[in-house]
Write a protein that holds these residues in place. Structure first.
Motif, PDB file in Angstrom:
ATOM      1  N   ILE A  30     -19.097  16.873   5.410  1.00 41.68           N
ATOM      2  CA  ILE A  30     -17.662  16.990   5.105  1.00 41.68           C
ATOM      3  C   ILE A  30     -16.977  15.633   5.173  1.00 41.68           C
ATOM      4  O   ILE A  30     -17.212  14.848   6.094  1.00 41.68           O
ATOM      5  N   PRO A  35     -17.830  19.416  12.360  1.00 38.25           N
ATOM      6  CA  PRO A  35     -16.659  18.685  11.880  1.00 38.25           C
ATOM      7  C   PRO A  35     -15.843  18.133  13.047  1.00 38.25           C
ATOM      8  O   PRO A  35     -15.367  18.901  13.884  1.00 38.25           O
ATOM      9  N   ILE A  48     -15.429  23.560  15.424  1.00 37.60           N
ATOM     10  CA  ILE A  48     -14.712  23.000  14.275  1.00 37.60           C
ATOM     11  C   ILE A  48     -13.468  22.260  14.773  1.00 37.60           C
ATOM     12  O   ILE A  48     -12.681  22.812  15.548  1.00 37.60           O
ATOM     13  N   TYR A  88      -4.649  33.202  14.788  1.00 45.17           N
ATOM     14  CA  TYR A  88      -5.088  32.152  13.863  1.00 45.17           C
ATOM     15  C   TYR A  88      -3.903  31.228  13.640  1.00 45.17           C
ATOM     16  O   TYR A  88      -2.883  31.621  13.073  1.00 45.17           O
ATOM     17  N   ASN A 130     -11.125  26.015   6.161  1.00 45.72           N
ATOM     18  CA  ASN A 130     -12.088  26.738   5.330  1.00 45.72           C
ATOM     19  C   ASN A 130     -13.237  25.844   4.864  1.00 45.72           C
ATOM     20  O   ASN A 130     -14.363  26.312   4.715  1.00 45.72           O
ATOM     21  N   ALA A 179     -14.496  23.509   6.676  1.00 46.88           N
ATOM     22  CA  ALA A 179     -15.372  23.490   7.853  1.00 46.88           C
ATOM     23  C   ALA A 179     -16.146  24.796   7.976  1.00 46.88           C
ATOM     24  O   ALA A 179     -17.352  24.808   8.247  1.00 46.88           O
ATOM     25  N   LEU A 180     -15.451  25.905   7.747  1.00 45.07           N
ATOM     26  CA  LEU A 180     -16.094  27.220   7.858  1.00 45.07           C
ATOM     27  C   LEU A 180     -17.188  27.384   6.793  1.00 45.07           C
ATOM     28  O   LEU A 180     -18.277  27.912   7.072  1.00 45.07           O
ATOM     29  N   GLU A 237     -18.943  25.067   5.513  1.00 45.47           N
ATOM     30  CA  GLU A 237     -20.110  24.270   5.916  1.00 45.47           C
ATOM     31  C   GLU A 237     -20.921  24.998   6.985  1.00 45.47           C
ATOM     32  O   GLU A 237     -22.152  24.957   6.996  1.00 45.47           O
ATOM     33  N   ARG A 238     -20.193  25.701   7.889  1.00 47.89           N
ATOM     34  CA  ARG A 238     -20.893  26.498   8.900  1.00 47.89           C
ATOM     35  C   ARG A 238     -21.834  27.516   8.235  1.00 47.89           C
ATOM     36  O   ARG A 238     -22.955  27.731   8.678  1.00 47.89           O
TER      37      ARG A 238
END
Lengths: 413, 174
Positions: free
Chosen positions: A225, A248, A269, A313, B116, B118-119, B121-122
């Motif tokens: 990323i 990340p 994350i 969230y 998202n 990052a998610l 990539e998970r």
């Protein structure tokens, strides 16, 4: 390693033709009952008419701020003006803002300018700024700009365009077009550059592009990323998100030396860094506690504290210009909304509770009055604005395509 | 006779499945991504799709042809039902050390774009880890997360979101 390779590319400038057509248009969808009545008389014309009608631009600006009610009677506040052609395509423009109270008139503003016709629209926004500041005591945002992503077509045929426009949607200017996604535009503090993420060559990379010239250079293409660029207030550093070591995490890149400093070292994350106005703290999103929530990192002490507890969230937070509030994306149950948290009192409120759809990517106006965000309207992605006190809502529907992922510029002068 | 007929049916269904997979929106992206990603002069996407069918669909191994795996909201756990297909691809990759894949991670459009990424990539990493545990060399795998920027299904219903939350194996070299 070619991560620091600098390439300059002349980027597609499709409609830089001086047209003032609007890609987006503005509709005030919720105003406030206490809006200040103001009368704006048509400007008296001497000689050839300019291409832009100043009075109607002032009316739209002030009306769409939600703070003014354009009145036709004889309210306390009124604007009168004159436009005279002085030859060579130039115009002399003068206006007065007059307040009438208890049968006494006071001239609050009295200004004059000489500008080419091409600057007429910008001048009208400048006059709106002056009127807004005089009557509201806060600097206006009518001369600021927006950056956003337009997506036309779906799936394999999708075309992505990074575009900037005036704050009212006029003068759209494409900066980059691609068949691969573009996201996360971020204005430099001086408003001259935009950092963004492009998936060209099927890899996420961070670029910095000059708005005026379209020249750009690659700043980050590590493995994994490369995401969420955020400029430090002094414009010398970029906080970015890299997953080159696995998860990340947030790094600070010195734009002069290109040196990288890791700011988080977690297996969870960690993303969406956003600087405090004084540059001493960073907000970020982390799911270290299970679900995404907003955390604050003190850059001097390295202390990290969790700021959000309302909803399961919270993400994409940014500070208001006074550093005392943060706006964010929030979900409790149901739709994703834009919320604002008062850091002094801990009071949290949702600004988009009546939107009836999911919202995304909040970005705060430089005067702190409004939050720009992405939302859905009639099944399409459009931009919306909501006052930070929740009182005013504006929608900016696009003429075509989906418009998303917006970023409000800083003050540009 | 009965066995032959059954085999015929199995082969026919497998072929149809493989063909169907090639024309489903998500898979169309996948085939295109292969050739764009490498910039190889491999011809248009249609050629890629045909090659896919020739290599995999026609030999009836439909588990190998299943290369899109779905996930729950804000989760990156591989579903049990996807494990046989991922295993089949792991076996292929382990047996063909020159073969290379890109693992794409995707999310639905809700929530925050950067989170998202990052998610996504998970999710791709979850599949990559599964493949590596089955003997695939890490150098055969490249991971890219598109977050919510390339949806599997346009639309905003839960059914669409389910199609969006996915990881895809894209062969760049077989």
């Amino acid at each position: 390693m070619r991560a620091l390779l600098t390439i300059f590319i002349t980027v597609l400038l499709v409609c830089f033709s001086g047209s003032s057509a609007a890609m987006l248009s503005m509709e005030l969808t919720r105003g406030i009952s206490s809006a200040m009545p103001i009368a704006i008389s048509p400007f008296v014309l001497e000689g050839a008419a300019p291409s832009q009608d100043i009075a109607s631009i002032l009316s739209n600006d002030l009306k769409n701020s939600g703070r003014f009610n354009i009145a036709s009677g004889s309210p306390d506040e009124k604007v009168v003006g004159k436009v005279s052609a002085v030859g060579g395509g130039r115009y002399h423009v003068s206006f007065q803002l007059i307040e009438t109270a208890r049968a006494r008139s006071t001239v609050l503003l009295d200004k004059q300018y000489t500008v080419p016709d091409s600057a007429m629209r910008a001048l009208a926004h400048h006059i709106s700024d002056a009127i807004y500041q005089k009557l509201m005591g806060v600097r206006g945002i009518f001369s600021t700009r927006l950056a956003y992503i337009v997506v036309e077509g779906v799936g394999h045929a999708a075309r992505y365009t990074l575009e900037v426009s005036d704050q009212d949607g006029y003068n759209p200017q494409p900066l980059l077009q691609s068949s691969d996604p573009i996201m996360s535009p971020a204005w430099s503090p001086d408003g001259r550059k935009i950092a963004y993420v492009s998936f060209e060559r099927h890899h996420a990379s961070i670029y910095i592009e000059e708005v005026a010239t379209g020249s750009r250079h690659l700043v980050s293409e590590f493995i994994g990323i490369n995401s969420a660029p955020a400029w430090s207030p002094d414009g010398r550093k970029l906080a970015i998100v890299l997953s080159k070591t696995g998860s990340p995490n947030i790094y600070m890149m010195d734009l002069g030396s290109r040196q990288l400093t890791p700011l988080t070292r977690e297996s969870s994350i960690n993303t969406e860094p956003s600087w405090s106005p004084n540059g001493r703290k960073l907000l970020f999103t982390s799911n270290r506690g299970g679900a995404p929530q907003i955390y604050e990192l003190d850059l001097a002490t390295k202390a990290v504290s969790r700021l959000t507890y309302q909803g399961h969230y919270n993400a994409r937070a940014s500070y208001t210009a006074d550093g005392r509030h943060i706006a964010m994306l929030n979900q409790d149950s149901g739709f994703f909304n834009i919320g604002i948290l008062d850091l002094d009192t801990g009071v949290f409120r949702i600004l988009t509770s009546s939107s009836g759809s999911d919202n995304e990517s909040p970005s705060i106006a430089p005067n702190g009055s409004m939050v720009l965000f992405g939302t859905l309207y009639n099944g399409h992605s459009v931009l919306g604005m909501v006052a930070t006190d929740g009182s005013v809502q504006v929608r900016l529907p696009a003429r075509n395509g989906e418009v998303q992922d917006p970023a409000w510029s800083p003050f540009l002068s | 006779m009965k066995f032959k007929k059954m085999m015929f049916t199995v082969l026919a269904i497998s072929s149809l499945l493989a063909l169907g997979a090639c024309s489903a929106p998500g898979h169309k992206d996948q085939d295109t991504a292969v050739y764009d990603a490498n910039g190889e002069a491999a011809g248009p996407a249609a050629t890629g799709a045909a090659a896919d069918s020739a290599n995999f669909g026609d030999n009836g191994d439909d588990t190998l042809a299943q290369r899109t795996y779905y996930f729950e909201f804000d989760k990156s756990d591989i579903r049990d039902e996807d494990k046989p297909a991922i295993s089949a691809n792991a076996d292929y990759l382990a047996a063909h050390p020159d073969a290379k894949i890109t693992l794409e991670g995707h999310t639905d459009p809700r929530g925050s774009r950067e989170y998202n990424v990052a998610l996504g990539e998970r999710r791709a990493n979850a599949v990559a880890d599964f493949l590596k545990a089955k003997g695939v060399n890490a150098s055969q795998i490249r991971v890219v997360s598109y977050g919510a920027e390339q949806l599997g299904a346009p639309g905003h219903t839960e059914a669409d979101f389910k199609m969006d939350r996915r990881a895809i194996i894209v062969y760049s070299k077989k």
